[in-house]
Write a protein that holds these residues in place. Structure first.
Motif, PDB file in Angstrom:
ATOM      1  N   ALA A  69       0.818  -1.219   0.000  1.00 47.22           N
ATOM      2  CA  ALA A  69       0.000   0.000   0.000  1.00 47.22           C
ATOM      3  C   ALA A  69       0.852   1.270   0.000  1.00 47.22           C
ATOM      4  O   ALA A  69       0.367   2.355  -0.348  1.00 47.22           O
ATOM      5  N   ASP A  70       2.133   1.142   0.359  1.00 49.68           N
ATOM      6  CA  ASP A  70       3.015   2.309   0.392  1.00 49.68           C
ATOM      7  C   ASP A  70       3.617   2.634  -0.973  1.00 49.68           C
ATOM      8  O   ASP A  70       4.254   3.675  -1.137  1.00 49.68           O
ATOM      9  N   PHE A  71       3.415   1.752  -1.934  1.00 49.16           N
ATOM     10  CA  PHE A  71       4.005   1.954  -3.257  1.00 49.16           C
ATOM     11  C   PHE A  71       3.079   2.788  -4.142  1.00 49.16           C
ATOM     12  O   PHE A  71       1.854   2.665  -4.079  1.00 49.16           O
ATOM     13  N   HIS A  72       3.702   3.597  -4.974  1.00 54.91           N
ATOM     14  CA  HIS A  72       2.943   4.424  -5.914  1.00 54.91           C
ATOM     15  C   HIS A  72       2.568   3.635  -7.172  1.00 54.91           C
ATOM     16  O   HIS A  72       1.514   3.858  -7.766  1.00 54.91           O
ATOM     17  N   ARG A  73       3.430   2.692  -7.589  1.00 52.26           N
ATOM     18  CA  ARG A  73       3.227   1.967  -8.839  1.00 52.26           C
ATOM     19  C   ARG A  73       3.313   0.463  -8.621  1.00 52.26           C
ATOM     20  O   ARG A  73       4.122  -0.007  -7.832  1.00 52.26           O
ATOM     21  N   ALA A  74       2.465  -0.270  -9.354  1.00 55.63           N
ATOM     22  CA  ALA A  74       2.490  -1.729  -9.277  1.00 55.63           C
ATOM     23  C   ALA A  74       2.167  -2.302 -10.653  1.00 55.63           C
ATOM     24  O   ALA A  74       1.394  -1.719 -11.417  1.00 55.63           O
ATOM     25  N   VAL A  75       2.767  -3.461 -10.931  1.00 54.13           N
ATOM     26  CA  VAL A  75       2.506  -4.180 -12.176  1.00 54.13           C
ATOM     27  C   VAL A  75       2.024  -5.575 -11.829  1.00 54.13           C
ATOM     28  O   VAL A  75       2.704  -6.315 -11.103  1.00 54.13           O
ATOM     29  N   VAL A  76       0.849  -5.931 -12.324  1.00 54.31           N
ATOM     30  CA  VAL A  76       0.342  -7.296 -12.174  1.00 54.31           C
ATOM     31  C   VAL A  76       0.710  -8.039 -13.450  1.00 54.31           C
ATOM     32  O   VAL A  76       0.088  -7.848 -14.498  1.00 54.31           O
ATOM     33  N   SER A  85      -5.110 -12.946 -11.446  1.00 56.28           N
ATOM     34  CA  SER A  85      -4.808 -11.657 -12.066  1.00 56.28           C
ATOM     35  C   SER A  85      -5.857 -10.615 -11.696  1.00 56.28           C
ATOM     36  O   SER A  85      -5.532  -9.495 -11.291  1.00 56.28           O
ATOM     37  N   ILE A  86      -7.124 -10.987 -11.821  1.00 54.16           N
ATOM     38  CA  ILE A  86      -8.221 -10.052 -11.568  1.00 54.16           C
ATOM     39  C   ILE A  86      -8.308  -9.714 -10.085  1.00 54.16           C
ATOM     40  O   ILE A  86      -8.452  -8.545  -9.705  1.00 54.16           O
ATOM     41  N   LEU A  87      -8.194 -10.733  -9.235  1.00 57.30           N
ATOM     42  CA  LEU A  87      -8.305 -10.483  -7.794  1.00 57.30           C
ATOM     43  C   LEU A  87      -7.132  -9.649  -7.286  1.00 57.30           C
ATOM     44  O   LEU A  87      -7.323  -8.719  -6.489  1.00 57.30           O
ATOM     45  N   THR A  88      -5.934  -9.951  -7.758  1.00 55.59           N
ATOM     46  CA  THR A  88      -4.764  -9.168  -7.346  1.00 55.59           C
ATOM     47  C   THR A  88      -4.929  -7.708  -7.749  1.00 55.59           C
ATOM     48  O   THR A  88      -4.649  -6.798  -6.960  1.00 55.59           O
ATOM     49  N   THR A  89      -5.393  -7.471  -8.964  1.00 50.55           N
ATOM     50  CA  THR A  89      -5.599  -6.100  -9.438  1.00 50.55           C
ATOM     51  C   THR A  89      -6.631  -5.377  -8.574  1.00 50.55           C
ATOM     52  O   THR A  89      -6.446  -4.212  -8.195  1.00 50.55           O
ATOM     53  N   HIS A 109     -10.143  -9.934 -21.172  1.00 52.77           N
ATOM     54  CA  HIS A 109      -9.434  -9.941 -19.890  1.00 52.77           C
ATOM     55  C   HIS A 109      -9.032  -8.512 -19.514  1.00 52.77           C
ATOM     56  O   HIS A 109      -9.186  -8.082 -18.370  1.00 52.77           O
ATOM     57  N   GLY A 110      -8.531  -7.767 -20.497  1.00 54.06           N
ATOM     58  CA  GLY A 110      -8.114  -6.390 -20.254  1.00 54.06           C
ATOM     59  C   GLY A 110      -9.253  -5.511 -19.797  1.00 54.06           C
ATOM     60  O   GLY A 110      -9.077  -4.671 -18.900  1.00 54.06           O
ATOM     61  N   ARG A 111     -10.434  -5.686 -20.388  1.00 61.87           N
ATOM     62  CA  ARG A 111     -11.584  -4.873 -19.992  1.00 61.87           C
ATOM     63  C   ARG A 111     -11.989  -5.160 -18.549  1.00 61.87           C
ATOM     64  O   ARG A 111     -12.337  -4.251 -17.795  1.00 61.87           O
ATOM     65  N   ARG A 115     -12.027  -2.628 -15.265  1.00 62.61           N
ATOM     66  CA  ARG A 115     -13.209  -2.449 -14.412  1.00 62.61           C
ATOM     67  C   ARG A 115     -12.879  -2.603 -12.936  1.00 62.61           C
ATOM     68  O   ARG A 115     -13.494  -1.952 -12.091  1.00 62.61           O
ATOM     69  N   VAL A 116     -11.929  -3.488 -12.629  1.00 55.82           N
ATOM     70  CA  VAL A 116     -11.618  -3.728 -11.211  1.00 55.82           C
ATOM     71  C   VAL A 116     -10.506  -2.823 -10.695  1.00 55.82           C
ATOM     72  O   VAL A 116     -10.135  -2.916  -9.523  1.00 55.82           O
ATOM     73  N   GLY A 117      -9.964  -1.950 -11.551  1.00 52.61           N
ATOM     74  CA  GLY A 117      -9.039  -0.959 -11.020  1.00 52.61           C
ATOM     75  C   GLY A 117      -7.743  -0.718 -11.750  1.00 52.61           C
ATOM     76  O   GLY A 117      -6.973   0.169 -11.369  1.00 52.61           O
ATOM     77  N   ALA A 118      -7.443  -1.488 -12.810  1.00 54.52           N
ATOM     78  CA  ALA A 118      -6.197  -1.260 -13.545  1.00 54.52           C
ATOM     79  C   ALA A 118      -6.264   0.071 -14.289  1.00 54.52           C
ATOM     80  O   ALA A 118      -7.258   0.374 -14.951  1.00 54.52           O
ATOM     81  N   HIS A 119      -5.196   0.860 -14.173  1.00 53.55           N
ATOM     82  CA  HIS A 119      -5.122   2.122 -14.905  1.00 53.55           C
ATOM     83  C   HIS A 119      -4.546   1.926 -16.306  1.00 53.55           C
ATOM     84  O   HIS A 119      -4.821   2.709 -17.211  1.00 53.55           O
ATOM     85  N   HIS A 120      -3.725   0.909 -16.470  1.00 51.24           N
ATOM     86  CA  HIS A 120      -3.106   0.602 -17.762  1.00 51.24           C
ATOM     87  C   HIS A 120      -3.162  -0.904 -17.973  1.00 51.24           C
ATOM     88  O   HIS A 120      -2.862  -1.675 -17.062  1.00 51.24           O
ATOM     89  N   VAL A 121      -3.541  -1.314 -19.174  1.00 53.46           N
ATOM     90  CA  VAL A 121      -3.568  -2.734 -19.520  1.00 53.46           C
ATOM     91  C   VAL A 121      -2.510  -3.007 -20.580  1.00 53.46           C
ATOM     92  O   VAL A 121      -2.391  -2.272 -21.564  1.00 53.46           O
ATOM     93  N   ILE A 122      -1.734  -4.056 -20.351  1.00 50.32           N
ATOM     94  CA  ILE A 122      -0.660  -4.438 -21.267  1.00 50.32           C
ATOM     95  C   ILE A 122      -1.081  -5.723 -21.973  1.00 50.32           C
ATOM     96  O   ILE A 122      -1.484  -6.696 -21.319  1.00 50.32           O
ATOM     97  N   LEU A 123      -0.978  -5.720 -23.302  1.00 49.90           N
ATOM     98  CA  LEU A 123      -1.266  -6.912 -24.099  1.00 49.90           C
ATOM     99  C   LEU A 123       0.001  -7.297 -24.860  1.00 49.90           C
ATOM    100  O   LEU A 123       0.105  -7.058 -26.069  1.00 49.90           O
TER     101      LEU A 123
END
Length: 220
Positions: A69-76, A85-89, A109-111, A115-123
């Motif tokens: 929670a202290d981090f500004h950025r995270a990559v799933v 993937s979805i639950l972690t996000t 999957h990206g959509r 919806r659950v909170g990702a700001h950027h989706v990588i394909l």
């Protein structure tokens, strides 16, 4: 880990994509907390990453204890286990991580990830397939889609524009593209200007709408 984590990144999932990402970030001097549920993977990365932990990223309390929670950025970077993937996000969003990137294996999957909170989706597979298709089907030396309908491409100058100052070619009006930079044989890339004269041995980087970039790169 440092107290100030604005520049640090959490990478969750250390498969080919996540592992490569974590190692490259670390190589560039970015502080990385790498997390994977597989102890064998974590052990293999322990000598290459300073902070690598075996933990269940679908466990909110485990993420809290790791200080995520202290981090500004995270990559799933979990790709094949969709539920994880979805639950972690969604848990990262619950922890109010400001900038969440998530790997998807399909647009659907990206959509869901968005919806659950990702700001950027990588394909990555889709993006690489699209890039290779461009390189196989035309004269491009490299291609990068930078937005839904805007791209950069590395190519050779068409014959009709060799030996003519760029300012006299009206490329943007005729073809909708701009020559951003040019590399002559044996030299480094330099910015292109109105007085730049292209030669047959040059490599150019052009920018424009994707279709216009494709058509221009196919000119003989």
């Amino acid at each position: 880990m440092a107290d100030s984590r604005n520049d640090a990144v959490v990478v969750i999932g250390l498969g080919r994509f996540g592992g490569s990402l974590a190692l490259e970030l670390a190589r560039r001097g970015t502080e990385v907390l790498a997390i994977d549920s597989r102890a064998k993977i974590v052990q293999s990365m322990a000598g290459r990453l300073t902070h690598v932990v075996a933990a269940d990223s679908t466990d909110l309390e485990a993420l809290r204890q790791l200080g995520v929670a202290d981090f500004h950025r995270a990559v799933v970077a979990i790709g094949t286990h969709l539920e994880s993937s979805i639950l972690t996000t969604s848990l990262l969003a619950e922890l109010e991580v400001d900038d969440i990137w998530a790997k998807a294996i399909s647009r659907e999957h990206g959509r869901i990830l968005q919806r659950v909170g990702a700001h950027h989706v990588i394909l990555p597979e889709h993006d690489m397939g699209e890039r290779v298709a461009h390189l196989l089907n035309g004269r491009m030396l490299d291609f990068m889609q930078v937005d839904d309908d805007f791209a950069l491409a590395k190519t050779r100058p068409p014959r009709q524009y060799v030996g003519v100052p760029l300012g006299q070619t009206n490329l943007r009006r005729k073809h909708g593209v701009t020559v951003v930079c040019v590399k002559s044989p044996g030299e480094e890339f330099t910015y292109a200007g109105a007085d730049t004269v292209l030669t047959y041995g040059d490599v150019i980087v052009i920018a424009g709408r994707t279709g216009q970039v494709e058509r221009f790169a196919d000119l003989p």
